[in-house]
Design an enzyme around this catalytic site. Structure first.
Site, PDB file in Angstrom:
ATOM      1  N   ASP A 334       0.865  -1.182   0.000  1.00  0.00           N
ATOM      2  CA  ASP A 334       0.000   0.000   0.000  1.00  0.00           C
ATOM      3  C   ASP A 334       0.902   1.231   0.000  1.00  0.00           C
ATOM      4  OD1 ASP A 334      -1.924   2.011   0.613  1.00  0.00           O
ATOM      5  OD2 ASP A 334      -3.126   0.575   1.730  1.00  0.00           O
ATOM      6  N   ARG A 336      -0.616   4.440   0.074  1.00  0.00           N
ATOM      7  CA  ARG A 336      -1.453   5.595   0.422  1.00  0.00           C
ATOM      8  C   ARG A 336      -0.855   6.395   1.569  1.00  0.00           C
ATOM      9  NH1 ARG A 336      -7.122   2.654   1.075  1.00  0.00           N
ATOM     10  NH2 ARG A 336      -5.698   1.018   1.765  1.00  0.00           N
TER      11      ARG A 336
END
Length: 423
Positions: A334, A336
């Protein structure tokens, strides 16, 4: 063939090219991030027309600067165009709030970005190309899921928050990214030098000023921004005594727009909107913050490659391999990185979220770690989880996502629950 059908030739750039290692002119306004007023902080000037005025790295509108370059090259846009900001003022005034004067609390957006036409009117009149990085307006949001909730009497139109035609009344704001590099580096626990070098190298050298202009602290990155939707009175967001229902949502075009059922993104988003409407109708306020971070900030191409890998792997699509398949393609699970996410909440003056419509431990930790209190956590109802998305929800719960129910065990995670590529 008619010559009218031939597009005009690109206008030559004219003059020599100025390298970004050149020092700024004496006319560049000074910047003091975290100052208590806009005047003391100074305007952000990313103009490409008067280099002497520039005091940031990058240019206005971030990623859309590339499209502006195409328009200039095609002769469709004058290099000298200046935005006419007549009647563009925000429909609702946000702040200023105490958080705006803390250089550590807000590092990824310009808290004064919606007010520049007023607070820097003199500078604009004097010819400095200062542009808003935030716009605030009014709108109505119409969703089939809201109509369905009305039909099932979960939502009742009140003529104020929710109209009889199913439209929800909202205040919305578009926010462009503005990075204060010293603060971003501290937020990620790295040196500013390492941050600048990585940004320079990983964008293929697009912004040499990152490494040649250490005197410039602010960067307008070429990435997507965010949009917020407020249900109820935006001024109430800063009052911890008013119930706030909120969701922070990361973009998922396939689900949010086209209804793909491999994930819970759209169901959770529309569920949050329903919760926000109900909260506003109870006398509280609702907030949805929508971030452009497609595919966990890995991009949609990577996301679709991962879908193929999951559906083709031996043993079927299983939760125990959910994160591993992403890491195999992207090198990371990930990207983000929620460290910058709470900034928009601090821009709004939020100190407490009474009902947080999210199961994400990363979002929860980032928000509470930034000093904002969270009360109740609201998970997605089981009946809103698409069958093909059970792989995702099981994997996330096993990884630490909040759930009021039972966390699936190792044996359960190994069971194939996702359908194949062809159904």
């Amino acid at each position: 063939m008619s010559t009218d059908a031939v597009p005009p030739p690109a206008k030559p750039p004219g003059g020599h090219i100025r390298l970004t290692s050149h020092s700024a002119g004496s006319d560049a306004p000074a910047l003091r991030w975290g100052a208590p007023t806009a005047a003391e902080r100074g305007p952000l000037v990313g103009t490409t027309t008067k280099r002497a005025h520039r005091n940031v790295i990058g240019t206005h509108s971030g990623a859309y600067g590339v499209y502006r370059a195409l328009a200039v090259a095609a002769g469709k846009l004058s290099r000298e165009h200046r935005a006419d900001l007549t009647n563009t003022a925000p429909t609702d005034i946000i702040g200023p709030h105490p958080q705006w004067a803390d250089p550590e609390t807000i590092v990824s957006l310009d808290p004064w970005g919606a007010m520049v036409a007023d607070v820097f009117a003199r500078e604009i009149a004097d010819g400095v190309d200062i542009r808003p990085t935030i716009a605030v307006t009014k709108a109505q949001v119409i969703l089939p899921e809201v109509h369905d909730a009305i039909g099932k009497a979960r939502l009742i139109p009140d003529g104020r928050v929710l109209l009889g035609n199913g439209a929800a009344q909202v205040t919305k704001a578009a926010i462009e990214p503005v990075w204060y590099l010293p603060g971003v580096a501290r937020r990620f626990g790295c040196s500013e030098t390492d941050l600048r070098r990585a940004l320079f190298e990983e964008t293929g050298g697009m912004y040499p000023e990152l490494v040649t202009r250490s005197d410039l602290d602010v960067f307008l990155p070429p990435i997507g921004g965010q949009t917020i939707y407020v249900f109820g009175d935006p001024r109430a967001l800063a009052d911890p005594g008013v119930e706030l229902t909120a969701r922070v949502h990361d973009e998922c075009n396939g689900s949010d727009v086209f209804g793909s059922d491999i994930c819970t993104c759209r169901p959770y988003l529309t569920h949050a909107i329903e919760e926000c409407i109900q909260g506003a109708q109870r006398g509280g306020v609702g907030l949805v913050a929508y971030f452009r971070k497609e595919g966990r900030a890995l991009g949609e191409v990577t996301k679709f490659l991962v879908y193929n890998a999951r559906k083709r792997q031996a043993g079927g699509d299983t939760a125990d391999q959910y994160f591993a398949r992403t890491e195999c393609v992207a090198g990371v699970q990930d990207m983000r990185f929620q460290e910058l996410m709470p900034d928009v909440l601090h821009w709004l003056g939020i100190r407490k979220i009474h009902r947080f419509v999210s199961m994400s431990n990363m979002k929860y930790d980032a928000i509470t770690g930034s000093g904002i209190e969270i009360g109740e956590r609201v998970s997605i109802p089981d009946d809103l989880i698409p069958a093909d998305a059970q792989v995702e929800i099981d994997a996330k719960m096993a990884a630490g996502y909040y759930t009021p129910g039972q966390v699936p065990g190792a044996d359960e995670l190994k069971k194939p629950k996702g359908r194949g590529l062809h159904g």
